[in-house]
Write a protein that holds these residues in place. Sequence first.
Motif, PDB file in Angstrom:
ATOM      1  N   ARG A   1       0.837  -1.195   0.000  1.00 28.78           N
ATOM      2  CA  ARG A   1       0.000   0.000   0.000  1.00 28.78           C
ATOM      3  C   ARG A   1       0.873   1.247   0.000  1.00 28.78           C
ATOM      4  NH1 ARG A   1      -2.835  -4.023   2.243  1.00 28.78           N
ATOM      5  NH2 ARG A   1      -5.070  -4.075   1.801  1.00 28.78           N
ATOM      6  N   ASP A   2       0.360   2.264  -0.682  1.00 33.55           N
ATOM      7  CA  ASP A   2       1.066   3.527  -0.824  1.00 33.55           C
ATOM      8  C   ASP A   2       2.333   3.359  -1.643  1.00 33.55           C
ATOM      9  OD1 ASP A   2       0.588   6.276  -0.252  1.00 33.55           O
ATOM     10  OD2 ASP A   2       2.359   6.264   1.004  1.00 33.55           O
ATOM     11  N   TRP A   3       3.466   3.948  -1.244  1.00 31.58           N
ATOM     12  CA  TRP A   3       4.625   4.036  -2.133  1.00 31.58           C
ATOM     13  C   TRP A   3       5.444   2.756  -2.131  1.00 31.58           C
ATOM     14  CZ3 TRP A   3       4.616   7.260  -5.808  1.00 31.58           C
ATOM     15  CH2 TRP A   3       5.762   7.485  -6.569  1.00 31.58           C
ATOM     16  N   ALA A   4       5.968   2.384  -3.306  1.00 38.45           N
ATOM     17  CA  ALA A   4       6.808   1.188  -3.429  1.00 38.45           C
ATOM     18  C   ALA A   4       8.045   1.543  -4.251  1.00 38.45           C
ATOM     19  CB  ALA A   4       6.037   0.064  -4.109  1.00 38.45           C
ATOM     20  N   PRO A   5       9.192   0.934  -3.947  1.00 33.16           N
ATOM     21  CA  PRO A   5      10.434   1.224  -4.695  1.00 33.16           C
ATOM     22  C   PRO A   5      10.444   0.515  -6.046  1.00 33.16           C
ATOM     23  CG  PRO A   5      10.875  -0.427  -3.027  1.00 33.16           C
ATOM     24  CD  PRO A   5       9.434  -0.020  -2.847  1.00 33.16           C
ATOM     25  N   GLN A   6       9.723   1.081  -7.014  1.00 32.01           N
ATOM     26  CA  GLN A   6       9.477   0.405  -8.292  1.00 32.01           C
ATOM     27  C   GLN A   6      10.762   0.024  -9.015  1.00 32.01           C
ATOM     28  OE1 GLN A   6       6.120   1.494 -10.896  1.00 32.01           O
ATOM     29  NE2 GLN A   6       7.651   2.131 -12.396  1.00 32.01           N
ATOM     30  N   LEU A   7      11.727   0.941  -9.071  1.00 32.15           N
ATOM     31  CA  LEU A   7      12.954   0.671  -9.814  1.00 32.15           C
ATOM     32  C   LEU A   7      13.708  -0.517  -9.224  1.00 32.15           C
ATOM     33  CD1 LEU A   7      14.658   1.692 -12.188  1.00 32.15           C
ATOM     34  CD2 LEU A   7      15.926   3.104 -10.551  1.00 32.15           C
ATOM     35  N   GLU A   8      13.766  -0.578  -7.891  1.00 29.84           N
ATOM     36  CA  GLU A   8      14.458  -1.696  -7.253  1.00 29.84           C
ATOM     37  C   GLU A   8      13.714  -3.010  -7.483  1.00 29.84           C
ATOM     38  OE1 GLU A   8      15.965   1.916  -5.259  1.00 29.84           O
ATOM     39  OE2 GLU A   8      14.023   1.216  -5.931  1.00 29.84           O
ATOM     40  N   ILE A   9      12.391  -2.953  -7.476  1.00 32.30           N
ATOM     41  CA  ILE A   9      11.607  -4.167  -7.741  1.00 32.30           C
ATOM     42  C   ILE A   9      11.885  -4.660  -9.161  1.00 32.30           C
ATOM     43  CG2 ILE A   9       9.278  -5.127  -7.964  1.00 32.30           C
ATOM     44  CD1 ILE A   9       8.376  -3.092  -5.815  1.00 32.30           C
ATOM     45  N   LEU A  10      11.849  -3.739 -10.130  1.00 32.39           N
ATOM     46  CA  LEU A  10      12.102  -4.123 -11.519  1.00 32.39           C
ATOM     47  C   LEU A  10      13.536  -4.624 -11.713  1.00 32.39           C
ATOM     48  CD1 LEU A  10      10.287  -1.214 -13.396  1.00 32.39           C
ATOM     49  CD2 LEU A  10       9.588  -3.621 -13.339  1.00 32.39           C
ATOM     50  N   GLY A  11      14.465  -4.098 -10.941  1.00 33.66           N
ATOM     51  CA  GLY A  11      15.853  -4.514 -11.068  1.00 33.66           C
ATOM     52  C   GLY A  11      16.175  -5.814 -10.365  1.00 33.66           C
ATOM     53  N   HIS A  12      15.223  -6.341  -9.597  1.00 32.06           N
ATOM     54  CA  HIS A  12      15.464  -7.579  -8.845  1.00 32.06           C
ATOM     55  C   HIS A  12      15.362  -8.793  -9.769  1.00 32.06           C
ATOM     56  CE1 HIS A  12      15.303 -10.578  -5.668  1.00 32.06           C
ATOM     57  NE2 HIS A  12      15.574  -9.638  -4.779  1.00 32.06           N
ATOM     58  N   SER A  13      16.247  -9.739  -9.556  1.00 30.17           N
ATOM     59  CA  SER A  13      16.278 -10.917 -10.436  1.00 30.17           C
ATOM     60  C   SER A  13      15.013 -11.758 -10.355  1.00 30.17           C
ATOM     61  CB  SER A  13      17.497 -11.782 -10.102  1.00 30.17           C
ATOM     62  OG  SER A  13      17.440 -12.209  -8.750  1.00 30.17           O
ATOM     63  N   ALA A  14      14.277 -11.668  -9.238  1.00 29.43           N
ATOM     64  CA  ALA A  14      13.057 -12.465  -9.096  1.00 29.43           C
ATOM     65  C   ALA A  14      11.900 -11.906  -9.912  1.00 29.43           C
ATOM     66  CB  ALA A  14      12.654 -12.555  -7.618  1.00 29.43           C
ATOM     67  N   THR A  15      11.976 -10.633 -10.279  1.00 33.51           N
ATOM     68  CA  THR A  15      10.894 -10.008 -11.039  1.00 33.51           C
ATOM     69  C   THR A  15      11.017 -10.385 -12.508  1.00 33.51           C
ATOM     70  OG1 THR A  15      10.860  -8.141  -9.493  1.00 33.51           O
ATOM     71  CG2 THR A  15       9.780  -7.818 -11.612  1.00 33.51           C
ATOM     72  N   GLY A  16       9.929 -10.919 -13.058  1.00 29.66           N
ATOM     73  CA  GLY A  16       9.959 -11.401 -14.436  1.00 29.66           C
ATOM     74  C   GLY A  16       8.984 -10.725 -15.365  1.00 29.66           C
ATOM     75  N   GLY A  17       8.178  -9.789 -14.850  1.00 28.33           N
ATOM     76  CA  GLY A  17       7.205  -9.097 -15.690  1.00 28.33           C
ATOM     77  C   GLY A  17       6.606  -7.925 -14.956  1.00 28.33           C
ATOM     78  N   PHE A  18       5.997  -7.018 -15.697  1.00 27.20           N
ATOM     79  CA  PHE A  18       5.488  -5.774 -15.129  1.00 27.20           C
ATOM     80  C   PHE A  18       4.165  -5.420 -15.793  1.00 27.20           C
ATOM     81  CE2 PHE A  18       6.547  -0.924 -14.767  1.00 27.20           C
ATOM     82  CZ  PHE A  18       5.615  -0.789 -13.754  1.00 27.20           C
ATOM     83  N   VAL A  19       3.055  -5.539 -15.049  1.00 22.06           N
ATOM     84  CA  VAL A  19       1.749  -5.093 -15.538  1.00 22.06           C
ATOM     85  C   VAL A  19       1.618  -3.626 -15.179  1.00 22.06           C
ATOM     86  CG1 VAL A  19      -0.748  -5.345 -15.371  1.00 22.06           C
ATOM     87  CG2 VAL A  19       0.713  -7.369 -15.332  1.00 22.06           C
ATOM     88  N   THR A  20       1.518  -2.772 -16.198  1.00 21.32           N
ATOM     89  CA  THR A  20       1.632  -1.330 -15.990  1.00 21.32           C
ATOM     90  C   THR A  20       0.667  -0.554 -16.867  1.00 21.32           C
ATOM     91  OG1 THR A  20       3.147   0.561 -16.317  1.00 21.32           O
ATOM     92  CG2 THR A  20       3.552  -1.381 -17.652  1.00 21.32           C
ATOM     93  N   HIS A  21       0.396   0.677 -16.440  1.00 19.26           N
ATOM     94  CA  HIS A  21      -0.429   1.606 -17.208  1.00 19.26           C
ATOM     95  C   HIS A  21       0.327   2.166 -18.415  1.00 19.26           C
ATOM     96  CE1 HIS A  21       2.176   3.879 -14.672  1.00 19.26           C
ATOM     97  NE2 HIS A  21       1.719   5.048 -15.059  1.00 19.26           N
ATOM     98  N   CYS A  22       1.617   1.888 -18.519  1.00 20.04           N
ATOM     99  CA  CYS A  22       2.457   2.357 -19.625  1.00 20.04           C
ATOM    100  C   CYS A  22       2.717   3.857 -19.600  1.00 20.04           C
ATOM    101  CB  CYS A  22       1.889   1.950 -20.990  1.00 20.04           C
ATOM    102  SG  CYS A  22       1.973   0.175 -21.289  1.00 20.04           S
ATOM    103  N   GLY A  23       2.765   4.435 -18.398  1.00 19.12           N
ATOM    104  CA  GLY A  23       3.330   5.775 -18.273  1.00 19.12           C
ATOM    105  C   GLY A  23       4.796   5.697 -18.687  1.00 19.12           C
ATOM    106  N   TRP A  24       5.351   6.801 -19.210  1.00 25.03           N
ATOM    107  CA  TRP A  24       6.694   6.708 -19.776  1.00 25.03           C
ATOM    108  C   TRP A  24       7.757   6.407 -18.726  1.00 25.03           C
ATOM    109  CZ3 TRP A  24       8.523   4.886 -23.761  1.00 25.03           C
ATOM    110  CH2 TRP A  24       9.835   5.107 -24.163  1.00 25.03           C
TER     111      TRP A  24
END
Length: 469
Positions: free
Chosen positions: A345-368
């Motif tokens: 809930r609320d703020w999450a460290p998106q860049l670190e999550i995406l950079g983590h080896s366990a993350t394999g995909g990103f469902v997103t609104h496609c903001g730039w």
Amino acid sequence: MATVADGHLHHRNEGGGGKVVVVMVPLPAQGHLNQLLQLSRLIAAYDIPVHYASTAAHNHQARQRAHPLAAAANIHFDDLPLPEYQSPSPNPNSANKFPSHLQPLFDAVAHLRHPVAALLRSLSSTADRVVVIHDSLMSSVVQDAASIPDAESYTFHSISAFSIFLYFSEGLETPFPINEELQKLAIPSLEDCFSREFMEFIVSEQKYIDLDSGIIFNTCREIEGEFLNSIEKISGYKCKRNWALGPFNPISINGKEIDHNLHRHECLQWLNTKERNSVTLVSFGTTTSFPDDQIEELAIGLEESGVNFIWVVREADRGDCGGGGEKPVPEGFEERVRERGMVVRDWAPQLEILGHSATGGFVTHCGWNSCIESLSMGKPIGAWPMHSDQPRNAVLMTEVLRVGVVVRDWGKRNEVLRAPAIAVALRRLMASEEMRRKAEEVGEIVRRAAAEGGATRLEMDSFVTHITR
């Protein structure tokens, strides 16, 4: 002489025209604030003083949400006064998903013109050159730079070169030629992408384009070079150089991952327990409001998909920067999925999550912001566009770069996306080895370009040499 920042070598510019000061003027909306703060970090690494000029509340917001590397950079924050304005709550049930609740803020930023002019004049009294880098939607606010000796300004477009190319080429009497592959694409119209008031706001800011010396993009020439080259040929942009200086966000180079200890968030510890490429990040940015029935369908879809996930559940930011409150998830949902799902809930460290080896995909609104971060981390995208440039970014991701799948078809934007379709899209996103390989290839291209001697790094060196000439 050279200095090291973000793990890379940056050359200091010496003897090139005396003291140069850079002033960043962002549009006070999170996706815009973040990009110019990240660019501030990159320019500050060249030993150039950078002033980041916005309201006190938005400067605080930008600092609070920045990646630690940006927050730690030597950047001076100038708090500008802004009269009070109405700040209505977002309406998740609105047919048009554009964040119209922010329009009073966008209208109020006109009052920043005189404080910005005063700041520029003050800096020009001691600097040999004042370089203004401003959001394209703050062009009227910085118009007085044109009358200040030894000041020059550069427009920053916070969206993809692909979207900018389409926007400006569509305004031409004769359509601008594009290659055969692009001609086959079904490009979404701008219908329902913006409110009428915001479109008028965009048009009003374009009047000041001739005052600028060039254009800056948060993109990489290796992935959007065709569109950057085409923009230079469009009337109004002729004879203006564009600079592709992205990605602005910190990236991993030569296999060295972002230091996850910089953000000691519980979700990163949770990711450490998961297998490589096994987790989907689900996050829709700061300006998206879902109605309750869509939240319920998304929860059921996540549960039925069987995939591991981190779901960032937060309301769209209010205009007063108070952050988002939590939205309800179905009763018992978190308990049922606790082994393979995490709700943040609320703020999450998106860049670190995406950079983590366990993350394999990103469902997103496609903001730039989200697209360029995902590209730089080499993660495939599940596209669920909501408004603004997002439908066209979704086409860029899924059809042009081919690093993603469509989760929500923009043509069915007025319908609730049901759980079975969500589950199928999630499984498809996580199962496609070919798409994952393509995303990793694009990520490698982007990271190589940003590394020492790469095309983006050389372009940044060239830009710094230009402004310190």
